[in-house]
Design a protein around this motif. Structure first.
Motif, mmCIF file in Angstrom:
data_model
loop_
_atom_site.group_PDB
_atom_site.id
_atom_site.type_symbol
_atom_site.label_atom_id
_atom_site.label_comp_id
_atom_site.label_asym_id
_atom_site.label_seq_id
_atom_site.Cartn_x
_atom_site.Cartn_y
_atom_site.Cartn_z
ATOM 1 N N PRO A 9 0.800 -1.230 0.000
ATOM 2 C CA PRO A 9 0.000 0.000 0.000
ATOM 3 C C PRO A 9 0.834 1.283 0.000
ATOM 4 C CG PRO A 9 0.017 -0.949 2.185
ATOM 5 C CD PRO A 9 0.730 -1.927 1.275
ATOM 6 N N GLY A 10 2.172 1.168 0.051
ATOM 7 C CA GLY A 10 3.000 2.367 0.018
ATOM 8 C C GLY A 10 2.837 3.090 -1.309
ATOM 9 N N ARG A 11 2.693 4.406 -1.255
ATOM 10 C CA ARG A 11 2.535 5.157 -2.497
ATOM 11 C C ARG A 11 3.426 6.385 -2.480
ATOM 12 N NH1 ARG A 11 -3.002 8.698 -2.425
ATOM 13 N NH2 ARG A 11 -2.494 9.796 -0.526
ATOM 14 N N VAL A 12 3.662 6.910 -3.659
ATOM 15 C CA VAL A 12 4.492 8.088 -3.824
ATOM 16 C C VAL A 12 3.720 9.081 -4.686
ATOM 17 C CG1 VAL A 12 5.709 7.179 -5.843
ATOM 18 C CG2 VAL A 12 6.822 8.889 -4.422
ATOM 19 N N LEU A 13 3.853 10.349 -4.355
ATOM 20 C CA LEU A 13 3.261 11.422 -5.147
ATOM 21 C C LEU A 13 4.406 12.259 -5.704
ATOM 22 C CD1 LEU A 13 0.355 12.515 -2.793
ATOM 23 C CD2 LEU A 13 0.186 11.197 -4.896
ATOM 24 N N ARG A 34 0.665 9.836 -9.053
ATOM 25 C CA ARG A 34 0.658 8.908 -7.913
ATOM 26 C C ARG A 34 0.899 7.485 -8.398
ATOM 27 N NH1 ARG A 34 -4.996 8.068 -5.474
ATOM 28 N NH2 ARG A 34 -5.140 6.884 -7.375
ATOM 29 N N LEU A 35 1.852 6.797 -7.758
ATOM 30 C CA LEU A 35 2.117 5.395 -8.046
ATOM 31 C C LEU A 35 2.225 4.615 -6.741
ATOM 32 C CD1 LEU A 35 4.859 5.707 -10.812
ATOM 33 C CD2 LEU A 35 2.441 5.141 -11.133
ATOM 34 N N TYR A 36 1.881 3.330 -6.806
ATOM 35 C CA TYR A 36 2.006 2.446 -5.652
ATOM 36 C C TYR A 36 3.271 1.616 -5.753
ATOM 37 C CZ TYR A 36 -2.716 3.521 -4.139
ATOM 38 O OH TYR A 36 -3.831 4.166 -3.695
ATOM 39 N N CYS A 37 3.803 1.244 -4.611
ATOM 40 C CA CYS A 37 4.987 0.395 -4.525
ATOM 41 C C CYS A 37 4.716 -0.915 -5.275
ATOM 42 C CB CYS A 37 5.303 0.112 -3.053
ATOM 43 S SG CYS A 37 6.692 -1.011 -2.803
ATOM 44 N N ALA A 38 5.721 -1.391 -5.995
ATOM 45 C CA ALA A 38 5.574 -2.601 -6.807
ATOM 46 C C ALA A 38 5.913 -3.881 -6.054
ATOM 47 C CB ALA A 38 6.465 -2.496 -8.040
ATOM 48 N N LEU A 39 6.355 -3.773 -4.810
ATOM 49 C CA LEU A 39 6.768 -4.951 -4.052
ATOM 50 C C LEU A 39 5.598 -5.602 -3.324
ATOM 51 C CD1 LEU A 39 10.101 -3.583 -2.546
ATOM 52 C CD2 LEU A 39 9.788 -4.993 -4.593
ATOM 53 N N GLU A 40 5.857 -6.773 -2.810
ATOM 54 C CA GLU A 40 4.861 -7.543 -2.074
ATOM 55 C C GLU A 40 4.502 -6.854 -0.758
ATOM 56 O OE1 GLU A 40 4.326 -12.170 -0.612
ATOM 57 O OE2 GLU A 40 6.246 -11.500 -1.387
ATOM 58 N N THR A 41 3.243 -6.937 -0.366
ATOM 59 C CA THR A 41 2.793 -6.376 0.910
ATOM 60 C C THR A 41 3.626 -6.932 2.044
ATOM 61 O OG1 THR A 41 0.540 -6.122 0.097
ATOM 62 C CG2 THR A 41 0.823 -6.177 2.473
ATOM 63 N N GLY A 42 4.018 -6.077 2.982
ATOM 64 C CA GLY A 42 4.790 -6.500 4.143
ATOM 65 C C GLY A 42 6.280 -6.583 3.894
ATOM 66 N N ILE A 50 8.587 1.514 -10.791
ATOM 67 C CA ILE A 50 9.106 2.108 -12.023
ATOM 68 C C ILE A 50 8.413 3.448 -12.229
ATOM 69 C CG2 ILE A 50 9.271 1.908 -14.532
ATOM 70 C CD1 ILE A 50 9.273 -1.138 -14.192
ATOM 71 N N ALA A 51 9.211 4.504 -12.360
ATOM 72 C CA ALA A 51 8.671 5.835 -12.596
ATOM 73 C C ALA A 51 8.517 6.128 -14.084
ATOM 74 C CB ALA A 51 9.574 6.888 -11.951
ATOM 75 N N GLN A 52 9.442 5.583 -14.898
ATOM 76 C CA GLN A 52 9.384 5.792 -16.350
ATOM 77 C C GLN A 52 10.197 4.716 -17.050
ATOM 78 O OE1 GLN A 52 7.979 6.502 -19.058
ATOM 79 N NE2 GLN A 52 8.092 8.730 -19.157
ATOM 80 N N TRP A 69 11.718 4.995 -1.885
ATOM 81 C CA TRP A 69 11.564 5.861 -0.729
ATOM 82 C C TRP A 69 11.385 5.025 0.528
ATOM 83 C CZ3 TRP A 69 7.998 4.496 -4.251
ATOM 84 C CH2 TRP A 69 6.752 4.039 -3.811
ATOM 85 N N PRO A 70 11.911 5.528 1.667
ATOM 86 C CA PRO A 70 11.712 4.814 2.927
ATOM 87 C C PRO A 70 10.287 5.017 3.449
ATOM 88 C CG PRO A 70 13.254 6.646 3.208
ATOM 89 C CD PRO A 70 12.808 6.649 1.784
ATOM 90 N N GLU A 71 9.842 4.090 4.246
ATOM 91 C CA GLU A 71 8.513 4.180 4.856
ATOM 92 C C GLU A 71 8.362 5.533 5.554
ATOM 93 O OE1 GLU A 71 4.738 3.306 5.704
ATOM 94 O OE2 GLU A 71 6.015 1.908 4.627
ATOM 95 N N GLY A 72 7.253 6.212 5.280
ATOM 96 C CA GLY A 72 6.969 7.489 5.927
ATOM 97 C C GLY A 72 7.693 8.674 5.312
ATOM 98 N N ASP A 73 8.445 8.465 4.239
ATOM 99 C CA ASP A 73 9.195 9.564 3.623
ATOM 100 C C ASP A 73 8.843 9.689 2.143
ATOM 101 O OD1 ASP A 73 10.931 11.710 3.677
ATOM 102 O OD2 ASP A 73 12.708 10.490 3.314
ATOM 103 N N GLU A 74 7.568 9.441 1.824
ATOM 104 C CA GLU A 74 7.168 9.491 0.421
ATOM 105 C C GLU A 74 7.213 10.897 -0.170
ATOM 106 O OE1 GLU A 74 3.345 9.152 2.901
ATOM 107 O OE2 GLU A 74 5.340 8.312 2.906
ATOM 108 N N TYR A 75 7.324 11.919 0.683
ATOM 109 C CA TYR A 75 7.411 13.300 0.204
ATOM 110 C C TYR A 75 8.752 13.941 0.543
ATOM 111 C CZ TYR A 75 2.407 12.477 0.534
ATOM 112 O OH TYR A 75 1.169 11.931 0.431
ATOM 113 N N GLY A 76 9.593 13.261 1.296
ATOM 114 C CA GLY A 76 10.771 13.894 1.871
ATOM 115 C C GLY A 76 12.082 13.658 1.162
ATOM 116 N N PRO A 77 13.159 14.040 1.834
ATOM 117 C CA PRO A 77 14.493 13.985 1.240
ATOM 118 C C PRO A 77 15.046 12.565 1.076
ATOM 119 C CG PRO A 77 14.627 14.673 3.523
ATOM 120 C CD PRO A 77 13.172 14.610 3.177
#
Length: 134
Positions: A9-13, A34-42, A50-52, A69-77
């Motif tokens: 369920p991890g996503r990136v904007l 917006r894209l969702y993480c391509a890996l398995e849940t958990g 893949i972004a492009q 991106w690390p968990e909780g840092d989908e918008y950060g550095p």
């Protein structure tokens, strides 16, 4: 590339500058904010998708630009866009139904082809993109 949550369920904007950077690549995907993480849940470690897809040249074969991106840092550095090598695993190798993993080398969890059938028609990879991975 997953526009719909079918695994983690991890996503990136993407920010505007990131979308502009991806649009400059000679690629194949229609960009999505917006894209969702391509890996398995958990999964352990960073999220990634893949972004492009980049079409390549006569000298350089097609390749993928990933964002991770690390968990909780989908918008950060802690986010980074980079080229990652593909996982070399294949299913039904040597047959007309051969399918690659389509996740980065060293990924956590199952291979991409082990996730099962698409959930809806909108999850089916377009034919032109399928040929890119063929």
């Amino acid at each position: 590339m997953s526009l719909y949550q079918i695994s983690c369920p991890g996503r990136v904007l993407f920010r505007e500058d990131e979308l502009a950077s991806l649009a400059r690549l000679e690629g194949g995907f229609e960009l999505s904010r917006r894209l969702y993480c391509a890996l398995e849940t958990g999964h352990e470690g960073v999220h990634c998708v893949i972004a492009q897809g980049v079409s390549g040249t006569e000298e350089i074969p097609p390749w993928n630009m990933w964002i991770r991106w690390p968990e909780g840092d989908e918008y950060g550095p802690g986010r980074e866009m980079l080229r990652l090598e593909d996982c070399p695993a294949n299913f039904l190798t040597g047959t007309v139904q051969e399918e690659g993993c389509h996740l980065p080398m060293g990924h956590w969890g199952r291979h991409g082809y082990e996730f099962g059938p698409p959930l809806t028609d909108s999850d089916v990879m377009p034919e032109w993109l399928f040929r890119r991975f063929g």
